[in-house]
Design a protein around this motif. Structure first.
Motif, PDB file in Angstrom:
ATOM      1  N   SER A 104       0.815  -1.217   0.000  1.00  0.00           N
ATOM      2  CA  SER A 104       0.000   0.000   0.000  1.00  0.00           C
ATOM      3  C   SER A 104       0.849   1.267   0.000  1.00  0.00           C
ATOM      4  O   SER A 104       0.327   2.366  -0.164  1.00  0.00           O
ATOM      5  N   GLU A 105       2.157   1.130   0.165  1.00  0.00           N
ATOM      6  CA  GLU A 105       3.053   2.286   0.190  1.00  0.00           C
ATOM      7  C   GLU A 105       3.082   2.957  -1.187  1.00  0.00           C
ATOM      8  O   GLU A 105       3.357   2.300  -2.195  1.00  0.00           O
ATOM      9  N   PRO A 106       2.796   4.274  -1.239  1.00  0.00           N
ATOM     10  CA  PRO A 106       2.753   4.974  -2.534  1.00  0.00           C
ATOM     11  C   PRO A 106       4.121   5.449  -3.019  1.00  0.00           C
ATOM     12  O   PRO A 106       4.230   6.459  -3.708  1.00  0.00           O
ATOM     13  N   SER A 107       5.174   4.750  -2.642  1.00  0.00           N
ATOM     14  CA  SER A 107       6.509   5.020  -3.161  1.00  0.00           C
ATOM     15  C   SER A 107       7.236   3.681  -3.283  1.00  0.00           C
ATOM     16  O   SER A 107       6.766   2.664  -2.774  1.00  0.00           O
ATOM     17  N   SER A 108       8.368   3.698  -3.949  1.00  0.00           N
ATOM     18  CA  SER A 108       9.109   2.460  -4.198  1.00  0.00           C
ATOM     19  C   SER A 108       9.594   1.823  -2.913  1.00  0.00           C
ATOM     20  O   SER A 108      10.153   2.491  -2.052  1.00  0.00           O
ATOM     21  N   VAL A 109       9.390   0.514  -2.804  1.00  0.00           N
ATOM     22  CA  VAL A 109       9.971  -0.293  -1.734  1.00  0.00           C
ATOM     23  C   VAL A 109      10.693  -1.440  -2.420  1.00  0.00           C
ATOM     24  O   VAL A 109      10.077  -2.265  -3.090  1.00  0.00           O
ATOM     25  N   VAL A 110      12.022  -1.455  -2.269  1.00  0.00           N
ATOM     26  CA  VAL A 110      12.856  -2.524  -2.810  1.00  0.00           C
ATOM     27  C   VAL A 110      13.666  -3.073  -1.645  1.00  0.00           C
ATOM     28  O   VAL A 110      14.456  -2.345  -1.038  1.00  0.00           O
ATOM     29  N   VAL A 111      13.437  -4.344  -1.314  1.00  0.00           N
ATOM     30  CA  VAL A 111      14.077  -4.978  -0.161  1.00  0.00           C
ATOM     31  C   VAL A 111      15.128  -5.961  -0.659  1.00  0.00           C
ATOM     32  O   VAL A 111      14.859  -6.755  -1.573  1.00  0.00           O
ATOM     33  N   CYS A 112      16.314  -5.896  -0.043  1.00  0.00           N
ATOM     34  CA  CYS A 112      17.419  -6.779  -0.438  1.00  0.00           C
ATOM     35  C   CYS A 112      17.947  -7.559   0.756  1.00  0.00           C
ATOM     36  O   CYS A 112      17.905  -7.079   1.892  1.00  0.00           O
ATOM     37  N   ASP A 113      18.484  -8.750   0.480  1.00  0.00           N
ATOM     38  CA  ASP A 113      19.162  -9.520   1.520  1.00  0.00           C
ATOM     39  C   ASP A 113      20.632  -9.098   1.550  1.00  0.00           C
ATOM     40  O   ASP A 113      21.046  -8.183   0.819  1.00  0.00           O
ATOM     41  N   LEU A 114      21.426  -9.753   2.367  1.00  0.00           N
ATOM     42  CA  LEU A 114      22.827  -9.370   2.506  1.00  0.00           C
ATOM     43  C   LEU A 114      23.700  -9.793   1.336  1.00  0.00           C
ATOM     44  O   LEU A 114      24.871  -9.412   1.267  1.00  0.00           O
ATOM     45  N   ASN A 115      23.141 -10.542   0.392  1.00  0.00           N
ATOM     46  CA  ASN A 115      23.847 -10.865  -0.846  1.00  0.00           C
ATOM     47  C   ASN A 115      23.471  -9.886  -1.950  1.00  0.00           C
ATOM     48  O   ASN A 115      23.783 -10.123  -3.113  1.00  0.00           O
TER      49      ASN A 115
END
Length: 124
Positions: A17-28
């Motif tokens: 629902s966030e109206p902006s970019s959400v890009v989640v990364c792991d430690l690799n």
């Protein structure tokens, strides 16, 4: 187990629902999640791809340096990346930590500076 799955669905709904970019990364540096806004902004879903492959050498160095700084202390949790003048937004890299404060990944947070124009509690 049902409670855990409900929590995952709940938190995914928050990010979606966030109206902006959400890009989640792991430690690799693997992209493990992109919300719909990010997929639309970047033109495709890059989940499973390496984030560093999407950046130039200078940006890669800064991302790596940030993650190393996050690893140094559980108090190191946010780095201001830049201000995007065109879109009037600030960009941060935020550490993701588990319950024991171990670093498990990171995400990019966008904060738009534009003032809200809607009326308070306008349900029309």
């Amino acid at each position: 187990m049902r409670w855990i799955m409900m929590n995952i669905d709940f938190f995914k709904a928050v990010l979606d629902s966030e109206p902006s970019s959400v890009v989640v990364c792991d430690l690799n540096d693997t992209i493990v999640y992109m919300n719909p806004f990010a997929v639309k902004k970047y033109g495709k879903n890059l989940t499973g791809k390496n984030l560093l492959d999407c950046h130039n050498e200078h940006s890669r160095m800064l991302i790596k340096k940030t993650v190393e700084w996050f690893k140094k202390s559980s108090d190191n949790n946010s780095v201001y990346e830049f201000h995007n003048e065109k879109e009037n937004r600030d960009v941060y890299i935020i550490a993701l930590r588990d319950e024991e404060k171990n670093l498990i990944g990171y995400w990019e947070k966008h904060i738009y500076r534009n003032a809200e124009t809607a009326s308070f509690f306008d349900f029309s």
